[in-house]
Design a protein around this motif. Sequence first.
Motif, PDB file in Angstrom:
ATOM      1  N   GLU A 199      26.866 -18.084   7.595  1.00 27.94           N
ATOM      2  CA  GLU A 199      27.267 -17.726   8.954  1.00 27.94           C
ATOM      3  C   GLU A 199      27.074 -16.233   9.183  1.00 27.94           C
ATOM      4  O   GLU A 199      26.585 -15.807  10.229  1.00 27.94           O
ATOM      5  N   GLU A 200      27.441 -15.437   8.165  1.00 26.19           N
ATOM      6  CA  GLU A 200      27.260 -13.989   8.284  1.00 26.19           C
ATOM      7  C   GLU A 200      25.792 -13.641   8.472  1.00 26.19           C
ATOM      8  O   GLU A 200      25.432 -12.817   9.320  1.00 26.19           O
ATOM      9  N   ALA A 201      24.950 -14.342   7.702  1.00 29.36           N
ATOM     10  CA  ALA A 201      23.505 -14.082   7.814  1.00 29.36           C
ATOM     11  C   ALA A 201      23.021 -14.411   9.215  1.00 29.36           C
ATOM     12  O   ALA A 201      22.261 -13.653   9.817  1.00 29.36           O
ATOM     13  N   ALA A 202      23.501 -15.559   9.753  1.00 29.13           N
ATOM     14  CA  ALA A 202      23.079 -15.953  11.101  1.00 29.13           C
ATOM     15  C   ALA A 202      23.487 -14.888  12.108  1.00 29.13           C
ATOM     16  O   ALA A 202      22.720 -14.539  13.012  1.00 29.13           O
ATOM     17  N   MET A 203      24.696 -14.336  11.939  1.00 26.33           N
ATOM     18  CA  MET A 203      25.166 -13.343  12.906  1.00 26.33           C
ATOM     19  C   MET A 203      24.444 -12.016  12.729  1.00 26.33           C
ATOM     20  O   MET A 203      24.231 -11.284  13.695  1.00 26.33           O
ATOM     21  N   ASP A 204      24.044 -11.715  11.484  1.00 24.63           N
ATOM     22  CA  ASP A 204      23.232 -10.522  11.259  1.00 24.63           C
ATOM     23  C   ASP A 204      21.918 -10.649  12.011  1.00 24.63           C
ATOM     24  O   ASP A 204      21.329  -9.667  12.430  1.00 24.63           O
ATOM     25  N   LEU A 205      21.460 -11.894  12.140  1.00 25.43           N
ATOM     26  CA  LEU A 205      20.195 -12.134  12.849  1.00 25.43           C
ATOM     27  C   LEU A 205      20.445 -12.365  14.338  1.00 25.43           C
ATOM     28  O   LEU A 205      19.727 -13.095  14.993  1.00 25.43           O
ATOM     29  N   TYR A 206      21.529 -11.773  14.825  1.00 28.81           N
ATOM     30  CA  TYR A 206      21.874 -11.774  16.249  1.00 28.81           C
ATOM     31  C   TYR A 206      22.228 -13.123  16.836  1.00 28.81           C
ATOM     32  O   TYR A 206      22.059 -13.340  18.032  1.00 28.81           O
ATOM     33  N   ALA A 207      22.676 -14.049  16.027  1.00 30.97           N
ATOM     34  CA  ALA A 207      23.245 -15.271  16.591  1.00 30.97           C
ATOM     35  C   ALA A 207      24.631 -14.898  17.105  1.00 30.97           C
ATOM     36  O   ALA A 207      25.312 -14.070  16.509  1.00 30.97           O
ATOM     37  N   THR A 208      25.035 -15.497  18.225  1.00 29.58           N
ATOM     38  CA  THR A 208      26.409 -15.271  18.670  1.00 29.58           C
ATOM     39  C   THR A 208      27.321 -16.074  17.750  1.00 29.58           C
ATOM     40  O   THR A 208      26.866 -16.923  16.979  1.00 29.58           O
ATOM     41  N   ARG A 209      28.622 -15.805  17.840  1.00 30.08           N
ATOM     42  CA  ARG A 209      29.581 -16.521  17.017  1.00 30.08           C
ATOM     43  C   ARG A 209      29.453 -18.037  17.232  1.00 30.08           C
ATOM     44  O   ARG A 209      29.486 -18.831  16.314  1.00 30.08           O
ATOM     45  N   TRP A 210      29.288 -18.396  18.508  1.00 31.32           N
ATOM     46  CA  TRP A 210      29.179 -19.814  18.847  1.00 31.32           C
ATOM     47  C   TRP A 210      27.893 -20.418  18.279  1.00 31.32           C
ATOM     48  O   TRP A 210      27.912 -21.503  17.701  1.00 31.32           O
ATOM     49  N   VAL A 262      24.781 -23.438  12.280  1.00 29.36           N
ATOM     50  CA  VAL A 262      24.876 -23.250  10.828  1.00 29.36           C
ATOM     51  C   VAL A 262      26.079 -24.010  10.257  1.00 29.36           C
ATOM     52  O   VAL A 262      25.921 -24.936   9.465  1.00 29.36           O
ATOM     53  N   THR A 263      27.276 -23.634  10.696  1.00 34.17           N
ATOM     54  CA  THR A 263      28.470 -24.229  10.102  1.00 34.17           C
ATOM     55  C   THR A 263      28.577 -25.724  10.394  1.00 34.17           C
ATOM     56  O   THR A 263      28.763 -26.531   9.484  1.00 34.17           O
ATOM     57  N   LEU A 264      28.436 -26.079  11.658  1.00 33.72           N
ATOM     58  CA  LEU A 264      28.660 -27.475  12.058  1.00 33.72           C
ATOM     59  C   LEU A 264      27.752 -28.463  11.315  1.00 33.72           C
ATOM     60  O   LEU A 264      28.240 -29.451  10.764  1.00 33.72           O
TER      61      LEU A 264
END
Lengths: 274, 303
Positions: free
Chosen positions: A173-184, A190-192
């Motif tokens: 999840e952290e990686a996704a957000m580093d790549l500018y994914a929003t929290r949602w 990723v998580t779901l």
Amino acid sequence: MAGENITEPRGATKWLLRANASFVYIFFYIPILVLIVFSFSDNRNVGVWGGFTLDWYRDFAESDNTREALWNSVQIGLVATVISVVLGTASALALERFKFRGRAVFDALLYLPIIIPDVTMAVMMLLFFSEAAELFGFSKGFATITLSHIAFSISFVSVVVRARLGGMNDRLEEAAMDLYATRWQAFRYVTLPLIMPGILGGGLLALTLSLDDVVITQFVTGPGWTTLPVYVFGLIRKGVTPLINAVSVVMLVASTILVVLSLIAQRIRGGDTV
Amino acid sequence: MTDTTTRDDSADAAAVATPELEAVNERQKRRRGLWLALPAWVYLAVFFAIPLAIVFVYSFATRNRFGGTDLSGWNLDSYRALGGDLVRAVLVRSVVLAVITTVICLVISYPFAYFMATRSTRTRNLMLVMVMIPFWTNFLVRNYAWYVILGTDGPLSTITETVGLGETRFLFTQTAVVLGLVYGFLPFMILPLYASIERIDGRLLEASRDLYATGAQSFRRVLLPLSMPGIVAGSILVFIPSLGAYVTPVILGGAKTTLLGGYIVTQFLEARNWPFGAALSSVLMIIMLGATVVYFRKGGQTL
């Protein structure tokens, strides 16, 4: 732990262990087999073989009472499952991924419905809904049964989803957000998908529990809202007929399918990334 | 649990972030966690915690002449009534049968769990699934199956008569109830026992044998103490539902074998003595909470 040479039991112990294991499985499955066999028996007496027949299944399919009870069970089960999956998953995420005030109390509160005996839970719901009915004036039935089922299912869903979450780390999840994914987006993409097997497994478990419950339902039901297990329990107490054998086998097959699906769901690895 | 990777500390992130930023972040994270937990929190507070409190309140109330409940005028009458002969007989019978059930489950499950834990992963998983299936199949149906088997002209009786032992009369006895309870709750014993035995390092047993312990000594001094959490967890998980069992005694025990669960139900649905029923439920809950405390003290985990 794996068996190694010196600790591997020999002789009598070895055979006793094997015999005991066989005994456990025979003990588990014989009653189920007996029930299935006698549901096809053409005899009014539930435990006596009288030749093959499908009459009891026909009776089941043609009886308005059983059909209505089955339909009630399905409606309640589906609604209770959807709501408890949402609430249970959210609470699992909160407990595994976040620290927050009152976390320990919440954890304990979630744990209680799992271990409380159903009779106690039934009494709780009866008194609660009687008081509430006096205050707000509603009649018992679909809503009271469903609300009670959700109250015990949330915990089971939460346990299953937590087991799944516990085996993952949050770096993806952290990686996704580093790549500018929003929290949602990080949650949605990723998580779901990763916890989906846990959610499915928990949901099927919740559905099974709802479809199986007798005691709590019997306490909070109202006129016109007999579920299938409550109906069967009533029949058994009134006097046994082979119709019960057939209904039981149907319930048995349904819950076995749900359990196997639930086990398969929990085994699926959500993606091959982790 | 196939994933063995553990999270390492996010040292690299901390190096960039200032302490202030970190604190803000932390606070935000806490708030987010609370919001996520809130729906279930509220739901369980309303539909679980409040009902639980109501039961305690009712246990101090008075039953009026019409079978209703008078909430004013709190008293301990319902708890005093627990000393009555009939109640005491039901309580004693319930505890005795629950203890017998627990012991039988333990004796059957321990060797089974050990056997399962020492199989290959493949066999182990298959064995586990085969235990899980009856575990989650309908409890009512599983009890009813024994009703069919044990009936006066049921299959068991047919077999014993053919062999020449005469017909069996198990149905509606305490034996039948214990049988039904063992059948119903055996998986609750097997699963935690298996979980705790499976975790034991097999090399410890080997070491004890290398140091000239006999098989029995190695069992008593190594295996048994190490699997104690599983024994405690399994015993509690079997004892509590056995004590509160309602469906099994009704189907297999008949009218003569009333246990605590059935007795509580009677107070609500037939006798309409709600305060007394609430007091009995409270006692059951207190026993349960006591057992739970023991469980966590012994380092138990959830199933």
